[in-house]
Structure formats: C-alpha cells, structure tokens
Design a protein around this motif. Structure first.
Motif, PDB file in Angstrom:
ATOM      1  N   VAL A  53       6.755  86.960  50.138  1.00 33.77           N
ATOM      2  CA  VAL A  53       7.301  86.062  49.120  1.00 33.77           C
ATOM      3  C   VAL A  53       6.713  86.585  47.719  1.00 33.77           C
ATOM      4  O   VAL A  53       5.474  86.821  47.358  1.00 33.77           O
ATOM      5  CB  VAL A  53       6.741  84.378  49.229  1.00 33.77           C
ATOM      6  N   ILE A  54       7.617  86.432  46.594  1.00 31.48           N
ATOM      7  CA  ILE A  54       7.037  86.751  45.350  1.00 31.48           C
ATOM      8  C   ILE A  54       7.675  85.959  44.497  1.00 31.48           C
ATOM      9  O   ILE A  54       8.615  85.642  44.186  1.00 31.48           O
ATOM     10  CB  ILE A  54       7.468  88.330  44.773  1.00 31.48           C
ATOM     11  N   ASN A  55       6.696  85.305  43.630  1.00 32.41           N
ATOM     12  CA  ASN A  55       7.059  84.399  42.386  1.00 32.41           C
ATOM     13  C   ASN A  55       7.101  85.422  41.205  1.00 32.41           C
ATOM     14  O   ASN A  55       6.295  85.893  40.569  1.00 32.41           O
ATOM     15  CB  ASN A  55       5.846  83.466  42.146  1.00 32.41           C
ATOM     16  N   GLY A  56       8.609  85.425  40.858  1.00 32.02           N
ATOM     17  CA  GLY A  56       8.717  86.313  39.681  1.00 32.02           C
ATOM     18  C   GLY A  56       8.818  85.631  38.344  1.00 32.02           C
ATOM     19  O   GLY A  56       9.135  85.912  37.321  1.00 32.02           O
ATOM     20  N   HIS A  57       8.511  84.303  38.283  1.00 33.20           N
ATOM     21  CA  HIS A  57       8.125  83.558  37.190  1.00 33.20           C
ATOM     22  C   HIS A  57       6.914  84.011  36.277  1.00 33.20           C
ATOM     23  O   HIS A  57       6.251  84.412  37.144  1.00 33.20           O
ATOM     24  CB  HIS A  57       8.259  82.049  37.505  1.00 33.20           C
ATOM     25  N   PRO A  58       6.983  83.496  35.266  1.00 35.72           N
ATOM     26  CA  PRO A  58       5.713  83.926  34.380  1.00 35.72           C
ATOM     27  C   PRO A  58       4.510  82.986  34.730  1.00 35.72           C
ATOM     28  O   PRO A  58       3.438  82.958  34.368  1.00 35.72           O
ATOM     29  CB  PRO A  58       6.122  83.673  32.971  1.00 35.72           C
ATOM     30  N   GLY A  59       4.980  81.679  35.268  1.00 34.96           N
ATOM     31  CA  GLY A  59       3.692  80.823  35.582  1.00 34.96           C
ATOM     32  C   GLY A  59       3.741  80.533  37.040  1.00 34.96           C
ATOM     33  O   GLY A  59       4.510  80.932  38.072  1.00 34.96           O
ATOM     34  N   ARG A  60       2.407  79.783  37.341  1.00 40.29           N
ATOM     35  CA  ARG A  60       2.175  79.653  38.998  1.00 40.29           C
ATOM     36  C   ARG A  60       2.977  78.316  39.594  1.00 40.29           C
ATOM     37  O   ARG A  60       3.534  77.391  38.833  1.00 40.29           O
ATOM     38  CB  ARG A  60       0.683  79.199  38.958  1.00 40.29           C
ATOM     39  N   ILE A  61       3.329  78.778  40.771  1.00 40.63           N
ATOM     40  CA  ILE A  61       4.055  77.383  41.742  1.00 40.63           C
ATOM     41  C   ILE A  61       2.724  76.889  42.375  1.00 40.63           C
ATOM     42  O   ILE A  61       2.363  77.846  43.381  1.00 40.63           O
ATOM     43  CB  ILE A  61       5.188  78.209  42.508  1.00 40.63           C
ATOM     44  N   ASP A  62       2.597  75.784  42.181  1.00 40.38           N
ATOM     45  CA  ASP A  62       1.443  75.149  43.054  1.00 40.38           C
ATOM     46  C   ASP A  62       1.827  74.966  44.410  1.00 40.38           C
ATOM     47  O   ASP A  62       1.041  75.157  45.242  1.00 40.38           O
ATOM     48  CB  ASP A  62       0.996  73.976  42.531  1.00 40.38           C
ATOM     49  N   ARG A  63       3.005  74.685  44.558  1.00 36.73           N
ATOM     50  CA  ARG A  63       3.461  74.610  46.286  1.00 36.73           C
ATOM     51  C   ARG A  63       4.910  74.716  46.056  1.00 36.73           C
ATOM     52  O   ARG A  63       5.696  74.088  45.705  1.00 36.73           O
ATOM     53  CB  ARG A  63       3.187  73.215  46.522  1.00 36.73           C
ATOM     54  N   GLN A 122       2.890  73.141  37.383  1.00 25.60           N
ATOM     55  CA  GLN A 122       2.431  72.540  36.023  1.00 25.60           C
ATOM     56  C   GLN A 122       3.233  73.233  34.955  1.00 25.60           C
ATOM     57  O   GLN A 122       3.318  72.894  33.797  1.00 25.60           O
ATOM     58  CB  GLN A 122       0.996  72.595  35.862  1.00 25.60           C
ATOM     59  N   ASP A 123       3.453  74.725  35.072  1.00 21.31           N
ATOM     60  CA  ASP A 123       3.923  75.518  34.173  1.00 21.31           C
ATOM     61  C   ASP A 123       5.494  75.641  34.205  1.00 21.31           C
ATOM     62  O   ASP A 123       6.163  76.126  32.908  1.00 21.31           O
ATOM     63  CB  ASP A 123       3.450  76.899  34.263  1.00 21.31           C
ATOM     64  N   LEU A 124       6.349  75.340  35.197  1.00 24.63           N
ATOM     65  CA  LEU A 124       7.718  75.758  35.370  1.00 24.63           C
ATOM     66  C   LEU A 124       8.461  74.387  35.521  1.00 24.63           C
ATOM     67  O   LEU A 124       7.954  73.216  35.885  1.00 24.63           O
ATOM     68  CB  LEU A 124       7.833  76.688  36.435  1.00 24.63           C
ATOM     69  N   ASN A 125       9.770  74.602  35.410  1.00 22.45           N
ATOM     70  CA  ASN A 125      10.647  73.601  35.587  1.00 22.45           C
ATOM     71  C   ASN A 125      10.929  73.096  37.053  1.00 22.45           C
ATOM     72  O   ASN A 125      10.323  74.115  37.946  1.00 22.45           O
ATOM     73  CB  ASN A 125      12.205  73.951  35.054  1.00 22.45           C
ATOM     74  N   GLU A 126      11.244  72.076  37.419  1.00 26.08           N
ATOM     75  CA  GLU A 126      11.739  71.552  38.926  1.00 26.08           C
ATOM     76  C   GLU A 126      12.450  72.383  39.489  1.00 26.08           C
ATOM     77  O   GLU A 126      12.184  72.567  40.892  1.00 26.08           O
ATOM     78  CB  GLU A 126      12.058  70.226  38.743  1.00 26.08           C
ATOM     79  N   ASP A 127      13.419  73.224  39.008  1.00 25.91           N
ATOM     80  CA  ASP A 127      14.281  74.043  39.867  1.00 25.91           C
ATOM     81  C   ASP A 127      13.809  75.534  39.884  1.00 25.91           C
ATOM     82  O   ASP A 127      14.472  76.449  40.210  1.00 25.91           O
ATOM     83  CB  ASP A 127      15.458  74.110  39.084  1.00 25.91           C
ATOM     84  N   ALA A 128      12.498  75.722  39.755  1.00 25.17           N
ATOM     85  CA  ALA A 128      11.834  76.966  39.629  1.00 25.17           C
ATOM     86  C   ALA A 128      12.113  77.609  40.763  1.00 25.17           C
ATOM     87  O   ALA A 128      12.024  79.037  41.217  1.00 25.17           O
ATOM     88  CB  ALA A 128      10.513  77.077  39.116  1.00 25.17           C
ATOM     89  N   CYS A 129      11.939  76.893  41.928  1.00 19.20           N
ATOM     90  CA  CYS A 129      11.819  77.501  43.392  1.00 19.20           C
ATOM     91  C   CYS A 129      13.474  77.924  43.715  1.00 19.20           C
ATOM     92  O   CYS A 129      13.457  78.656  44.883  1.00 19.20           O
ATOM     93  CB  CYS A 129      11.417  76.620  44.306  1.00 19.20           C
ATOM     94  N   GLU A 130      14.206  77.352  43.176  1.00 19.85           N
ATOM     95  CA  GLU A 130      15.601  77.476  43.691  1.00 19.85           C
ATOM     96  C   GLU A 130      16.456  78.205  42.661  1.00 19.85           C
ATOM     97  O   GLU A 130      17.482  78.994  43.013  1.00 19.85           O
ATOM     98  CB  GLU A 130      16.503  76.216  43.704  1.00 19.85           C
ATOM     99  N   ALA A 131      16.361  78.155  41.506  1.00 21.66           N
ATOM    100  CA  ALA A 131      17.233  78.984  40.491  1.00 21.66           C
ATOM    101  C   ALA A 131      17.042  80.421  40.649  1.00 21.66           C
ATOM    102  O   ALA A 131      15.913  81.183  40.631  1.00 21.66           O
ATOM    103  CB  ALA A 131      16.619  78.596  39.123  1.00 21.66           C
TER     104      ALA A 131
END
Length: 145
Positions: A53-63, A122-131
């Motif tokens: 799994v890779i988070n390509g967003h600029p902010g951390r996903i906590d969970r 804390q850094d990203l929108n609610e849809d960060a995991c799905e968008a």
C-alpha cells in the motif's frame, strides 16, 4: 512590426501558461492510495494475503480501513470483511498482511474493495482513501473496486 511583437508575446504567454498547466496536472497524478495484492499463500489455517500500500497524498493517513468482499472461485460472495491498513505515511510503501481463515487461496477468485469503511487524517479530506483508489494485483486473484 508591433503586430508581430504582440503575436510573439501572445504565443510566448500561451506556451508559458500551457507549461504551467502541465506541471499542475503532473502534481495531481498519484494523489491517491495505491493498493496492490502482491502475494497470496495458502497455509494450514487459510489464505494469507499480502498487500503493498502506498499513500500518494501529500499528508499522512492516520488510519485506512476498507470494506472488502471476498468471492470464491465460482464468483459467489464468500464473506464481507474489513481490512485495516493502519497508518500510511506519504510516499512510503507499506506491506500489510491479512489471514483469511477457512479458505484456500486457490478457492479465492476475486476481491472487491467496496469502499473506505473509515479514513482518518488530520491533513486530508474524508474521501482521501477512496478518491482515485488505484487497485492492482500480481496474483491470479482479480482485485476490483
């Protein structure tokens, strides 16, 4: 001659604007979560699935927790479950493993990521995991979403 200078300035402005837009488009590429089914190995208790799994967003996903549907080799729903990928730091690949008890990997035909059950950041929108969720597989098991 002034008209030629104006045309030159307009053409140069268009090129600069086009280049800026291309750079903006490039920075948007990859701003998603990439989930790859990397391996599936049968064991005594069931099937062990390994995901990269890779988070390509600029902010951390906590969970990041995904609602997942497992289909057997005949295409029938075997079970609905939650895969908790935990915390995902930006740009850092993480391997997460899930044991599917009572099912051999040969009996698993497809995995459907139904959607994000929960996605906290804390850094990203609610849809960060799905968008723009990017799903891949390196196995014979199809992954879709």
């Amino acid at each position: 001659m002034k008209m030629t200078g104006c045309l030159w300035a307009a053409a140069a402005g268009s090129l600069i604007m086009g280049a800026a837009m291309a750079v903006a488009d490039e920075t948007e590429i990859g701003r998603n979560v990439s989930v790859e089914l990397n391996a599936a190995k049968s064991g005594e208790t069931g099937c062990m699935l390994s995901f990269v799994v890779i988070n390509g967003h600029p902010g951390r996903i906590d969970r990041a927790v995904y609602e997942t549907v497992l289909f057997d080799a005949a295409g029938q729903v075997d079970r609905l479950t939650l895969f908790d990928f935990g915390a995902l730091h930006p740009g850092r690949p993480r391997v997460r493993q899930f044991s599917i008890s009572g099912m051999s990997c040969e009996g698993l035909g497809q995995i459907l990521i139904n959607g994000a059950h929960s996605c906290t950041s804390q850094d990203l929108n609610e849809d960060a995991c799905e968008a723009g969720l990017d799903l891949r597989t390196r196995t014979q098991i199809e992954v879709m979403g």
